[in-house]
Structure formats: structure tokens, C-alpha cells
Scaffold this motif. Structure first.
Motif, PDB file in Angstrom:
ATOM      1  N   MET A   1      21.781  53.538  24.928  1.00  0.00           N
ATOM      2  CA  MET A   1      22.722  53.852  26.106  1.00  0.00           C
ATOM      3  C   MET A   1      24.232  53.521  25.481  1.00  0.00           C
ATOM      4  SD  MET A   1      22.862  52.050  29.649  1.00  0.00           S
ATOM      5  CE  MET A   1      24.220  52.153  31.002  1.00  0.00           C
ATOM      6  N   ALA A   2      25.167  54.849  25.852  1.00  0.00           N
ATOM      7  CA  ALA A   2      26.317  54.455  25.319  1.00  0.00           C
ATOM      8  C   ALA A   2      27.150  53.554  26.045  1.00  0.00           C
ATOM      9  CB  ALA A   2      26.981  55.882  25.650  1.00  0.00           C
ATOM     10  N   VAL A   3      28.086  52.993  25.541  1.00  0.00           N
ATOM     11  CA  VAL A   3      28.838  51.995  25.876  1.00  0.00           C
ATOM     12  C   VAL A   3      30.140  52.652  26.739  1.00  0.00           C
ATOM     13  CG1 VAL A   3      30.599  49.916  25.665  1.00  0.00           C
ATOM     14  CG2 VAL A   3      28.229  50.120  24.281  1.00  0.00           C
ATOM     15  N   ILE A   4      30.403  52.293  27.813  1.00  0.00           N
ATOM     16  CA  ILE A   4      31.614  52.730  28.713  1.00  0.00           C
ATOM     17  C   ILE A   4      32.764  52.264  28.201  1.00  0.00           C
ATOM     18  CG2 ILE A   4      32.569  53.092  30.836  1.00  0.00           C
ATOM     19  CD1 ILE A   4      30.027  53.124  32.248  1.00  0.00           C
ATOM     20  N   ASP A   5      33.632  53.014  27.730  1.00  0.00           N
ATOM     21  CA  ASP A   5      35.081  52.618  27.180  1.00  0.00           C
ATOM     22  C   ASP A   5      35.864  52.185  28.462  1.00  0.00           C
ATOM     23  OD1 ASP A   5      37.561  52.187  26.028  1.00  0.00           O
ATOM     24  OD2 ASP A   5      37.816  54.017  25.336  1.00  0.00           O
ATOM     25  N   LYS A   6      35.908  50.719  28.591  1.00  0.00           N
ATOM     26  CA  LYS A   6      36.675  50.149  29.666  1.00  0.00           C
ATOM     27  C   LYS A   6      38.320  50.681  29.759  1.00  0.00           C
ATOM     28  CE  LYS A   6      38.331  45.742  27.807  1.00  0.00           C
ATOM     29  NZ  LYS A   6      39.548  45.889  28.132  1.00  0.00           N
ATOM     30  N   ASP A   7      38.839  50.863  28.523  1.00  0.00           N
ATOM     31  CA  ASP A   7      40.314  51.398  28.569  1.00  0.00           C
ATOM     32  C   ASP A   7      40.420  52.629  29.187  1.00  0.00           C
ATOM     33  OD1 ASP A   7      40.947  49.263  27.078  1.00  0.00           O
ATOM     34  OD2 ASP A   7      41.382  50.338  24.957  1.00  0.00           O
ATOM     35  N   ALA A   8      39.320  53.559  29.155  1.00  0.00           N
ATOM     36  CA  ALA A   8      39.335  54.919  29.920  1.00  0.00           C
ATOM     37  C   ALA A   8      39.597  54.581  31.441  1.00  0.00           C
ATOM     38  CB  ALA A   8      37.903  55.668  29.786  1.00  0.00           C
ATOM     39  N   PHE A   9      39.223  53.605  31.967  1.00  0.00           N
ATOM     40  CA  PHE A   9      39.275  53.085  33.323  1.00  0.00           C
ATOM     41  C   PHE A   9      40.606  52.298  33.772  1.00  0.00           C
ATOM     42  CE2 PHE A   9      34.982  54.255  32.660  1.00  0.00           C
ATOM     43  CZ  PHE A   9      34.489  55.183  33.754  1.00  0.00           C
ATOM     44  N   ASP A  10      41.419  52.145  32.649  1.00  0.00           N
ATOM     45  CA  ASP A  10      42.590  51.147  32.915  1.00  0.00           C
ATOM     46  C   ASP A  10      43.721  51.964  33.206  1.00  0.00           C
ATOM     47  OD1 ASP A  10      44.554  49.547  32.734  1.00  0.00           O
ATOM     48  OD2 ASP A  10      43.505  48.369  31.046  1.00  0.00           O
ATOM     49  N   GLY A  11      44.159  52.000  34.496  1.00  0.00           N
ATOM     50  CA  GLY A  11      45.409  52.720  34.768  1.00  0.00           C
ATOM     51  C   GLY A  11      46.772  52.233  34.430  1.00  0.00           C
ATOM     52  N   SER A  12      46.558  51.158  33.559  1.00  0.00           N
ATOM     53  CA  SER A  12      47.931  51.066  32.930  1.00  0.00           C
ATOM     54  C   SER A  12      47.987  51.692  31.662  1.00  0.00           C
ATOM     55  CB  SER A  12      48.050  49.448  33.013  1.00  0.00           C
ATOM     56  OG  SER A  12      47.157  48.711  31.987  1.00  0.00           O
ATOM     57  N   ILE A  13      47.145  52.174  31.128  1.00  0.00           N
ATOM     58  CA  ILE A  13      47.059  52.732  29.815  1.00  0.00           C
ATOM     59  C   ILE A  13      47.197  54.161  29.604  1.00  0.00           C
ATOM     60  CG2 ILE A  13      45.885  53.318  27.716  1.00  0.00           C
ATOM     61  CD1 ILE A  13      44.315  50.494  28.129  1.00  0.00           C
ATOM     62  N   ILE A  14      48.358  54.852  29.559  1.00  0.00           N
ATOM     63  CA  ILE A  14      48.502  56.042  29.389  1.00  0.00           C
ATOM     64  C   ILE A  14      48.051  57.000  28.341  1.00  0.00           C
ATOM     65  CG2 ILE A  14      50.777  57.654  29.534  1.00  0.00           C
ATOM     66  CD1 ILE A  14      52.448  55.530  30.559  1.00  0.00           C
ATOM     67  N   GLN A  15      47.586  58.155  28.325  1.00  0.00           N
ATOM     68  CA  GLN A  15      47.225  59.280  27.387  1.00  0.00           C
ATOM     69  C   GLN A  15      48.585  59.450  26.657  1.00  0.00           C
ATOM     70  OE1 GLN A  15      44.823  61.942  28.900  1.00  0.00           O
ATOM     71  NE2 GLN A  15      42.885  60.871  28.257  1.00  0.00           N
ATOM     72  N   LYS A  16      48.985  58.938  25.531  1.00  0.00           N
ATOM     73  CA  LYS A  16      50.355  59.082  24.847  1.00  0.00           C
ATOM     74  C   LYS A  16      50.628  60.616  24.736  1.00  0.00           C
ATOM     75  CE  LYS A  16      51.577  54.588  23.454  1.00  0.00           C
ATOM     76  NZ  LYS A  16      50.520  53.761  24.340  1.00  0.00           N
ATOM     77  N   GLU A  17      49.401  61.219  24.227  1.00  0.00           N
ATOM     78  CA  GLU A  17      49.507  62.674  24.070  1.00  0.00           C
ATOM     79  C   GLU A  17      50.121  63.598  24.896  1.00  0.00           C
ATOM     80  OE1 GLU A  17      46.797  61.042  23.980  1.00  0.00           O
ATOM     81  OE2 GLU A  17      44.971  61.961  24.561  1.00  0.00           O
ATOM     82  N   LEU A  18      49.948  63.185  26.031  1.00  0.00           N
ATOM     83  CA  LEU A  18      50.488  63.870  27.289  1.00  0.00           C
ATOM     84  C   LEU A  18      51.884  63.568  27.494  1.00  0.00           C
ATOM     85  CD1 LEU A  18      47.826  62.853  29.911  1.00  0.00           C
ATOM     86  CD2 LEU A  18      47.563  64.778  28.743  1.00  0.00           C
ATOM     87  N   LEU A  19      52.647  62.794  26.964  1.00  0.00           N
ATOM     88  CA  LEU A  19      53.946  62.483  26.705  1.00  0.00           C
ATOM     89  C   LEU A  19      54.886  63.351  26.199  1.00  0.00           C
ATOM     90  CD1 LEU A  19      53.991  58.610  26.885  1.00  0.00           C
ATOM     91  CD2 LEU A  19      54.087  60.040  28.789  1.00  0.00           C
ATOM     92  N   ALA A  20      53.985  64.309  25.133  1.00  0.00           N
ATOM     93  CA  ALA A  20      54.748  64.953  24.224  1.00  0.00           C
ATOM     94  C   ALA A  20      55.678  66.153  24.912  1.00  0.00           C
ATOM     95  CB  ALA A  20      53.817  65.850  23.510  1.00  0.00           C
ATOM     96  N   ASP A  21      56.838  66.535  24.201  1.00  0.00           N
ATOM     97  CA  ASP A  21      57.755  67.417  24.724  1.00  0.00           C
ATOM     98  C   ASP A  21      57.009  68.635  24.856  1.00  0.00           C
ATOM     99  OD1 ASP A  21      59.981  69.620  24.280  1.00  0.00           O
ATOM    100  OD2 ASP A  21      60.882  67.999  25.383  1.00  0.00           O
TER     101      ASP A  21
END
Length: 202
Positions: A1-21
Motif C-alpha cells: 500500500m502506498a504511503v500518503i505524502d502528508k506534505d501534499a495535504f499541507d496548506g502551508s506548503i506552496i507548489q513552488k513551480e506555480l510561482l514561475a513568471d
């Protein structure tokens, strides 16, 4: 069974690639307005399609009319509130006519700035705001930022993100991260909404 990445559910962690110009200014703006009715959510989507591009004043006016209508119909069910908002915003934008499985789903094309605005007492977007799942969003989404209107930052109630053109239709699953408080802010929880953005060629 795959482990769920808890960071994916953390609302304080931004997907930095989305910040690109983005490198290019958007040619369209699509706005998603979110409110709570007595029996669920009301989500209204509209754009500047077929009219002059929205400026800050027009977007701010849409937000004001939306907020005033939600307040005036605070005890209404979702259907009544939707009808009232549609009538109040008639002529101010081009309503989205697409029938999508989830009211939060987005259908956009080309260089589109998507704006999300929430008007629920005590609720606001978390720092993450939006995360894409199962696929690398780099190259298709950029410019994630809190919306600024007429020099005023709209955090945490409104944010924007831009799409880049695709050569073929593509669906991107994403999540909206909302901090939902109750009891005058003494208690809060994370609400994650799970829609799809469909990108189509210009």
C-alpha cells in the motif's frame, strides 16, 4: 500500500513551480466566485470573453456586487442564491455556460488568468491556495499570486493563476486549500476541494 505524502495535504506548503513568471500577459480573465448557501455551496464562473479585458475596477466591482448579493440572500438555498447572483452580475461579465460535473471545475483556453474569490464568513484560502495532482503542472500553470486590486492585496480571499496554451485538450486535477474557521475563529480546519481544470487550445 502506498504511503500518503502528508506534505501534499499541507496548506502551508506552496507548489513552488506555480510561482514561475509566465513571460506573457494573459489575454483572458476567468473569475470563480464561491459562497455558502443554506444547503451547500454556490459557485459562479464568468469571464471577459467577448468584451474588453477586465481591469482592476471592474473585477473589484464584481466582487462588491457578489458580496452584497450574498449578504442580501444570506438565508437562501443554493439555487435561489445562484439566481440572485446571476441577475446581479448580468451585464458585468460573460457567464460560463458549460455544464461541468463539479461546480468548481474550470474550462479555459489559451493565456487565461483564473481568479478564485471566496466570500464565506471566517473562511479564506491557505498559503498553498491551489495544488495540482498526479501531473507536473510546470509549463501549463504559472503566476500564482494573491490578487492585488487597485493597489490592495486581497489575501486570503482572492488569488490568481495563469494558464499557458495547450496543443490538445488536457485535464488537470487540482485541489483548492481553504482555512475554514468557526466559533469566531477559535476553531479552524482545512477544507480541500477537488476539481478539474480542462485546458483547450486557443
Amino acid at each position: 500500500m502506498a504511503v500518503i505524502d502528508k506534505d501534499a495535504f499541507d496548506g502551508s506548503i506552496i507548489q513552488k513551480e506555480l510561482l514561475a513568471d509566465c513571460g506573457q500577459a494573459p489575454t483572458h480573465t476567468q473569475i470563480s466566485l464561491i459562497a455558502r448557501a443554506s444547503d451547500g455551496f454556490t459557485v459562479m464562473n464568468g469571464s471577459d470573453a467577448g468584451r474588453e479585458s477586465f481591469d482592476d475596477t471592474e473585477i473589484a466591482q464584481i466582487f462588491v456586487v457578489f458580496a452584497e448579493t450574498v449578504k442580501a440572500f444570506s438565508d437562501a438555498d443554493a439555487s435561489t442564491l445562484r439566481t440572485a447572483v446571476a441577475a446581479a452580475l448580468a451585464g458585468m461579465w460573460t457567464p460560463c455556460s458549460a455544464v461541468l460535473p463539479c461546480p468548481f471545475d474550470q474550462h479555459v483556453h489559451g493565456l487565461t488568468r483564473m481568479i478564485f474569490n471566496i466570500h464565506v464568513p471566517g473562511w479564506g484560502f491557505e498559503d498553498a491556495r491551489i495544488k495540482f495532482k498526479g501531473v507536473d503542472p510546470t509549463g501549463q500553470f504559472c503566476g500564482l499570486d494573491w490578487l492585488t486590486l487597485n493597489g490592495e492585496n486581497c489575501k486570503p480571499y482572492s488569488f490568481q493563476i495563469q494558464t499557458q496554451p495547450v496543443e490538445a485538450p488536457a485535464d488537470y486535477e487540482f485541489a483548492l486549500f481553504i482555512n475554514a474557521s468557526q466559533d469566531a475563529g477559535n476553531q479552524a480546519t482545512r477544507v480541500i476541494i477537488d476539481p478539474i481544470a480542462r485546458l483547450t487550445p486557443p
